[in-house]
Design an enzyme around this catalytic site. Structure first.
Site, PDB file in Angstrom:
ATOM      1  N   LYS A  48      72.220  70.920  66.862  1.00  0.00           N
ATOM      2  CA  LYS A  48      70.952  71.533  66.452  1.00  0.00           C
ATOM      3  C   LYS A  48      69.750  70.691  66.910  1.00  0.00           C
ATOM      4  CE  LYS A  48      72.820  74.075  62.457  1.00  0.00           C
ATOM      5  NZ  LYS A  48      72.715  74.265  60.981  1.00  0.00           N
ATOM      6  N   TYR A  90      72.155  84.314  63.277  1.00  0.00           N
ATOM      7  CA  TYR A  90      72.253  84.050  61.837  1.00  0.00           C
ATOM      8  C   TYR A  90      72.018  85.314  61.007  1.00  0.00           C
ATOM      9  CZ  TYR A  90      72.661  78.928  62.136  1.00  0.00           C
ATOM     10  OH  TYR A  90      73.117  77.636  62.344  1.00  0.00           O
ATOM     11  N   PHE A 134      66.339  80.831  52.642  1.00  0.00           N
ATOM     12  CA  PHE A 134      66.270  79.847  53.726  1.00  0.00           C
ATOM     13  C   PHE A 134      66.272  80.480  55.118  1.00  0.00           C
ATOM     14  CE2 PHE A 134      70.851  80.101  52.643  1.00  0.00           C
ATOM     15  CZ  PHE A 134      71.429  80.318  53.886  1.00  0.00           C
ATOM     16  N   ARG A 193      84.867  72.067  61.217  1.00  0.00           N
ATOM     17  CA  ARG A 193      84.089  71.984  59.972  1.00  0.00           C
ATOM     18  C   ARG A 193      84.392  70.680  59.224  1.00  0.00           C
ATOM     19  NH1 ARG A 193      80.995  76.646  58.796  1.00  0.00           N
ATOM     20  NH2 ARG A 193      80.964  76.184  56.572  1.00  0.00           N
ATOM     21  N   THR A 230      77.789  71.307  54.443  1.00  0.00           N
ATOM     22  CA  THR A 230      76.476  71.806  54.882  1.00  0.00           C
ATOM     23  C   THR A 230      75.358  70.840  54.488  1.00  0.00           C
ATOM     24  OG1 THR A 230      77.338  74.039  54.551  1.00  0.00           O
ATOM     25  CG2 THR A 230      74.951  73.814  54.787  1.00  0.00           C
ATOM     26  N   ARG A 274      77.446  65.430  59.986  1.00  0.00           N
ATOM     27  CA  ARG A 274      76.283  65.699  59.126  1.00  0.00           C
ATOM     28  C   ARG A 274      75.930  64.491  58.258  1.00  0.00           C
ATOM     29  NH1 ARG A 274      78.033  71.935  57.882  1.00  0.00           N
ATOM     30  NH2 ARG A 274      76.654  72.964  59.376  1.00  0.00           N
ATOM     31  N   ASN A 326      70.565  69.802  59.427  1.00  0.00           N
ATOM     32  CA  ASN A 326      71.873  69.164  59.226  1.00  0.00           C
ATOM     33  C   ASN A 326      72.655  68.939  60.520  1.00  0.00           C
ATOM     34  OD1 ASN A 326      72.509  71.790  59.729  1.00  0.00           O
ATOM     35  ND2 ASN A 326      73.567  72.173  57.798  1.00  0.00           N
ATOM     36  N   HIS A 355      76.172  72.991  63.829  1.00  0.00           N
ATOM     37  CA  HIS A 355      76.751  74.248  63.343  1.00  0.00           C
ATOM     38  C   HIS A 355      78.215  74.298  63.753  1.00  0.00           C
ATOM     39  CE1 HIS A 355      77.436  78.585  62.788  1.00  0.00           C
ATOM     40  NE2 HIS A 355      78.099  78.507  63.932  1.00  0.00           N
ATOM     41  N   GLU A 361      81.108  84.033  68.153  1.00  0.00           N
ATOM     42  CA  GLU A 361      80.003  83.093  68.404  1.00  0.00           C
ATOM     43  C   GLU A 361      80.115  82.413  69.772  1.00  0.00           C
ATOM     44  OE1 GLU A 361      79.775  80.488  65.007  1.00  0.00           O
ATOM     45  OE2 GLU A 361      78.941  82.071  63.730  1.00  0.00           O
TER      46      GLU A 361
END
Ligand code: UDP
Ligand code: MG
Length: 136
Positions: free
Chosen positions: A9, A49, A57, A85, A91, A102, A112, A115, A126
Site C-alpha cells: 500500500k 474495495y 472507513f 494473511r 488488519t 503490518r 496498514n 493487502h 483480485e
C-alpha cells in the site's frame, strides 16, 4: 497452485519498505508470478474495495489507496490465501503478531502497509483485477 493478491500500500511504498516486504513473502515460500507499480484511480480503488462501500472507513480508504503508488503482486503458494494473511498479520497493526508485515510497517488500522485476499475465490478475482492471464 493457489493464487493470492498482495498489494503493497502507498504508506509502505513511500517509506521504501517494498523490498523488505517482497523479501518476507519470498522467504515465506511464495512465488511472485506477476507484479507492477501503479497509481490507482479513485474508480479503480472503489471497484476493488466495493465490498466495503457504505462503511464509515470507505471514503478514507479510497483517499489512502489513491494517495500514492501501490505495488500489486500476484503470488502463488500452497495455501497461499491463509499463509499471506499470516505473514501480513491482523488488519490493525497494534493487534498484529510481532514480526508480521503490518506489525513492522503499518501505522494504524487504516494505514496498514499491505493487502491480502481473503478467500481462494477472491485470490483469483483480485489477481485478475490487476493482471491478464498472459502475464502469469
Ligand atoms: N480499514 C480501515 N478501518 C477499519 C477497517 C479497515 O481503515 O476499521 C481499511 C484497512 O486499510 C483495511 C481495509 O480497509 O486493510 C480493508 O478492510 P478489511 O476489513 O477487508 O481488512 P483486511 O482484509 O485488509 O485485513
Ligand atoms: Mg479484506
Amino acid at each position: 497452485m493457489e493464487r493470492t493478491l498482495l498489494i503493497i500500500k502507498p504508506d509502505a511504498v513511500k517509506a521504501s519498505r517494498s523490498g523488505e516486504i517482497l523479501k518476507m513473502v519470498v522467504d515465506a515460500g511464495f512465488e511472485v508470478i506477476a507484479m507492477r507499480m501503479t497509481l490507482l484511480t479513485r474508480e479503480q480503488a472503489a471497484k476493488f474495495y466495493a465490498i466495503h462501500e457504505g462503511k464509515p472507513f470507505f471514503n478514507p480508504l479510497l483517499d489512502y489507496m489513491t494517495s500514492g503508488k501501490v505495488i500489486p503482486v500476484a503470488l502463488e503458494r500452497e495455501n497461499a490465501v491463509t499463509k499471506l494473511r499470516e505473514v501480513l498479520g491482523a488488519t490493525d497493526p497494534a493487534k498484529a503478531a510481532p514480526g508480521t508485515i503490518r506489525a513492522l510497517f503499518g501505522t494504524n488500522i487504516e494505514h496498514n502497509a499491505g493487502h491480502g485476499s481473503d478467500s481462494v475465490e477472491n485470490g483469483r478475482i483480485e489477481t485478475a483485477f490487476f493482471f491478464g492471464e498472459m502475464e502469469f
